[in-house]
Design a protein around this motif. Sequence first.
Motif, mmCIF file in Angstrom:
data_model
loop_
_atom_site.group_PDB
_atom_site.id
_atom_site.type_symbol
_atom_site.label_atom_id
_atom_site.label_comp_id
_atom_site.label_asym_id
_atom_site.label_seq_id
_atom_site.Cartn_x
_atom_site.Cartn_y
_atom_site.Cartn_z
ATOM 1 N N LYS A 242 -41.331 90.220 -25.455
ATOM 2 C CA LYS A 242 -41.371 91.670 -25.620
ATOM 3 C C LYS A 242 -40.079 92.339 -25.149
ATOM 4 C CE LYS A 242 -46.340 91.554 -24.511
ATOM 5 N NZ LYS A 242 -46.932 91.903 -25.810
ATOM 6 N N TYR A 243 -39.343 91.650 -24.303
ATOM 7 C CA TYR A 243 -38.135 92.182 -23.666
ATOM 8 C C TYR A 243 -37.016 92.342 -24.707
ATOM 9 C CZ TYR A 243 -34.790 92.615 -19.762
ATOM 10 O OH TYR A 243 -33.868 93.069 -18.860
ATOM 11 N N PRO A 244 -36.229 93.421 -24.710
ATOM 12 C CA PRO A 244 -36.179 94.540 -23.767
ATOM 13 C C PRO A 244 -36.874 95.817 -24.256
ATOM 14 C CG PRO A 244 -34.177 94.535 -25.056
ATOM 15 C CD PRO A 244 -35.049 93.427 -25.610
ATOM 16 N N ASN A 245 -37.857 95.679 -25.151
ATOM 17 C CA ASN A 245 -38.580 96.844 -25.656
ATOM 18 C C ASN A 245 -39.427 97.436 -24.527
ATOM 19 O OD1 ASN A 245 -40.699 98.478 -26.846
ATOM 20 N ND2 ASN A 245 -40.124 97.626 -28.830
ATOM 21 N N LYS A 246 -39.024 98.562 -23.980
ATOM 22 C CA LYS A 246 -39.685 99.118 -22.797
ATOM 23 C C LYS A 246 -41.142 99.478 -23.057
ATOM 24 C CE LYS A 246 -35.617 100.867 -20.373
ATOM 25 N NZ LYS A 246 -34.964 102.053 -19.762
ATOM 26 N N THR A 247 -41.439 99.946 -24.254
ATOM 27 C CA THR A 247 -42.817 100.294 -24.573
ATOM 28 C C THR A 247 -43.722 99.067 -24.489
ATOM 29 O OG1 THR A 247 -42.136 102.124 -25.994
ATOM 30 C CG2 THR A 247 -44.343 101.228 -26.360
ATOM 31 N N LEU A 248 -43.226 97.933 -25.004
ATOM 32 C CA LEU A 248 -44.008 96.698 -24.966
ATOM 33 C C LEU A 248 -44.012 96.080 -23.573
ATOM 34 C CD1 LEU A 248 -42.907 95.022 -28.332
ATOM 35 C CD2 LEU A 248 -44.964 96.364 -27.865
ATOM 36 N N VAL A 249 -42.868 96.100 -22.901
ATOM 37 C CA VAL A 249 -42.769 95.474 -21.571
ATOM 38 C C VAL A 249 -43.617 96.216 -20.552
ATOM 39 C CG1 VAL A 249 -41.207 94.975 -19.652
ATOM 40 C CG2 VAL A 249 -40.511 94.418 -21.979
ATOM 41 N N PHE A 250 -43.525 97.551 -20.538
ATOM 42 C CA PHE A 250 -44.307 98.338 -19.584
ATOM 43 C C PHE A 250 -45.737 98.585 -20.061
ATOM 44 C CE2 PHE A 250 -40.053 100.136 -18.115
ATOM 45 C CZ PHE A 250 -40.065 99.423 -16.917
ATOM 46 N N GLY A 251 -45.988 98.329 -21.338
ATOM 47 C CA GLY A 251 -47.318 98.589 -21.889
ATOM 48 C C GLY A 251 -47.661 100.056 -21.911
ATOM 49 N N SER A 252 -46.638 100.878 -22.146
ATOM 50 C CA SER A 252 -46.834 102.332 -22.107
ATOM 51 C C SER A 252 -45.738 103.016 -22.919
ATOM 52 C CB SER A 252 -46.778 102.816 -20.656
ATOM 53 O OG SER A 252 -46.703 104.230 -20.598
ATOM 54 N N ASN B 41 -39.089 89.609 -14.384
ATOM 55 C CA ASN B 41 -38.412 89.577 -15.693
ATOM 56 C C ASN B 41 -37.728 88.237 -15.967
ATOM 57 O OD1 ASN B 41 -39.030 92.289 -16.461
ATOM 58 N ND2 ASN B 41 -37.391 93.025 -15.131
ATOM 59 N N VAL B 42 -38.391 87.145 -15.591
ATOM 60 C CA VAL B 42 -37.864 85.816 -15.917
ATOM 61 C C VAL B 42 -38.002 85.596 -17.425
ATOM 62 C CG1 VAL B 42 -38.035 83.343 -15.441
ATOM 63 C CG2 VAL B 42 -38.524 84.999 -13.628
ATOM 64 N N ALA B 43 -37.060 84.893 -18.026
ATOM 65 C CA ALA B 43 -37.031 84.730 -19.487
ATOM 66 C C ALA B 43 -37.352 83.291 -19.907
ATOM 67 C CB ALA B 43 -35.651 85.118 -20.021
ATOM 68 N N ASN B 44 -37.776 83.155 -21.154
ATOM 69 C CA ASN B 44 -37.816 81.868 -21.860
ATOM 70 C C ASN B 44 -38.665 80.797 -21.177
ATOM 71 O OD1 ASN B 44 -35.873 83.041 -23.612
ATOM 72 N ND2 ASN B 44 -34.215 82.352 -22.276
ATOM 73 N N LEU B 45 -39.784 81.185 -20.576
ATOM 74 C CA LEU B 45 -40.605 80.189 -19.877
ATOM 75 C C LEU B 45 -41.287 79.222 -20.834
ATOM 76 C CD1 LEU B 45 -42.095 82.373 -16.998
ATOM 77 C CD2 LEU B 45 -40.328 80.596 -16.852
ATOM 78 N N ASP B 46 -41.367 79.581 -22.111
ATOM 79 C CA ASP B 46 -41.915 78.643 -23.099
ATOM 80 C C ASP B 46 -40.970 77.477 -23.364
ATOM 81 O OD1 ASP B 46 -44.336 79.909 -23.565
ATOM 82 O OD2 ASP B 46 -43.530 81.212 -25.132
ATOM 83 N N SER B 47 -39.720 77.598 -22.950
ATOM 84 C CA SER B 47 -38.733 76.563 -23.273
ATOM 85 C C SER B 47 -38.802 75.356 -22.345
ATOM 86 C CB SER B 47 -37.314 77.153 -23.239
ATOM 87 O OG SER B 47 -36.944 77.518 -21.909
ATOM 88 N N ILE B 48 -39.512 75.484 -21.223
ATOM 89 C CA ILE B 48 -39.578 74.380 -20.265
ATOM 90 C C ILE B 48 -41.025 73.913 -20.110
ATOM 91 C CG2 ILE B 48 -37.519 75.112 -19.016
ATOM 92 C CD1 ILE B 48 -39.340 76.234 -16.833
ATOM 93 N N PRO B 49 -41.228 72.662 -19.690
ATOM 94 C CA PRO B 49 -42.600 72.174 -19.499
ATOM 95 C C PRO B 49 -43.277 72.881 -18.331
ATOM 96 C CG PRO B 49 -41.009 70.553 -18.699
ATOM 97 C CD PRO B 49 -40.215 71.620 -19.404
ATOM 98 N N GLU B 50 -44.606 72.895 -18.358
ATOM 99 C CA GLU B 50 -45.347 73.540 -17.276
ATOM 100 C C GLU B 50 -45.207 72.775 -15.966
ATOM 101 O OE1 GLU B 50 -49.341 74.032 -18.683
ATOM 102 O OE2 GLU B 50 -48.753 75.435 -20.269
ATOM 103 N N SER B 51 -44.871 71.497 -16.050
ATOM 104 C CA SER B 51 -44.620 70.662 -14.876
ATOM 105 C C SER B 51 -43.459 69.726 -15.193
ATOM 106 C CB SER B 51 -45.870 69.846 -14.527
ATOM 107 O OG SER B 51 -45.626 68.940 -13.473
ATOM 108 N N GLY B 52 -42.642 69.421 -14.182
ATOM 109 C CA GLY B 52 -41.591 68.427 -14.397
ATOM 110 C C GLY B 52 -40.175 68.960 -14.419
#
Length: 289
Positions: free
Chosen positions: A158-168, A230-241
């Motif tokens: 959603k970043y950096p769209n403030k409406t989506l990021v803040f949900g408002s 505001n950490v980015a790209n967490l889908d790019s790394i495994p959940e463990s390891g």
Amino acid sequence: MRIANKMYKMLRSVVIAVFSVILISNAIHALDLEVFDLTHAQDGDAIAWPIYPQYNFTILQRGLTEDGYWLEYNAFEMAEHSGTHMDAPCHFGEGGLRVHQIPLEKLVGPGVIINVKSKVENNNDYRLALSDIQDWENKYNIIPDGAIVFMNAGWSQKYPNKTLVFGSDDHMDPTTFHFPGWHEDTVDWLLKNRNIHVIGGDTPSFDYGLSTTYPVHKLLGANNIPGMENVANLDSIPESGSIIYVAAFKIYDGSGSPSRVFATVSGATNNWSSKCLIILMGIFYCRSY
């Protein structure tokens, strides 16, 4: 006696060869790293809480000098708590560590990514629960010592769209904000039962958007635990390891710091040349004895 001697030498050769292959394999595997950037760029669109000044970047020189060589330099101005950034414990904890006082070894650790994307699909106000931690540990084993634990709510997209990021639609009124965060009971349990280096996630605050008392901030401050927002790209790394690094500016007396956050994952590539080297080294050691 000669036969026993010969058998001993052969056995020794095999043992040496096996251990050599293991050592070489581990050494190559350790160097076989893939690096992942978990940081949003700092620019005019950087997300910051409404009370903070916005990012300002000024080009002071970009072009040829009178002497004919190219030269660039700039100035920038920004809030400590802007974009991908760390909250120092002192931010919400009187007497807590300031940025320059946080030991560097506390800003690196095994990555633990708690995926709550399915939980927030129909609930922007979701708070990460103890059951989410238990689900992760049931799947990957106990959270390792010194872990850096991030909530992945899918907010990076959603970043950096403030409406989506803040949900408002009102980016200046925090009482209207709707985004996920951590539940204080979950954080309290983690701090009492696990050895955690950093807690955070991909939303603008690790307290959920509707919070007005910021209990998670207070808990982290009281326990001298840095937090990340505001950490980015967490889908790019495994959940463990993975191993996660928080490269914060060493701001003297700072209550927070923009940070370059990244992760390394070992054994990310299928390296056939490394495998061939291991085999050749094994044969060499076997023939040497």
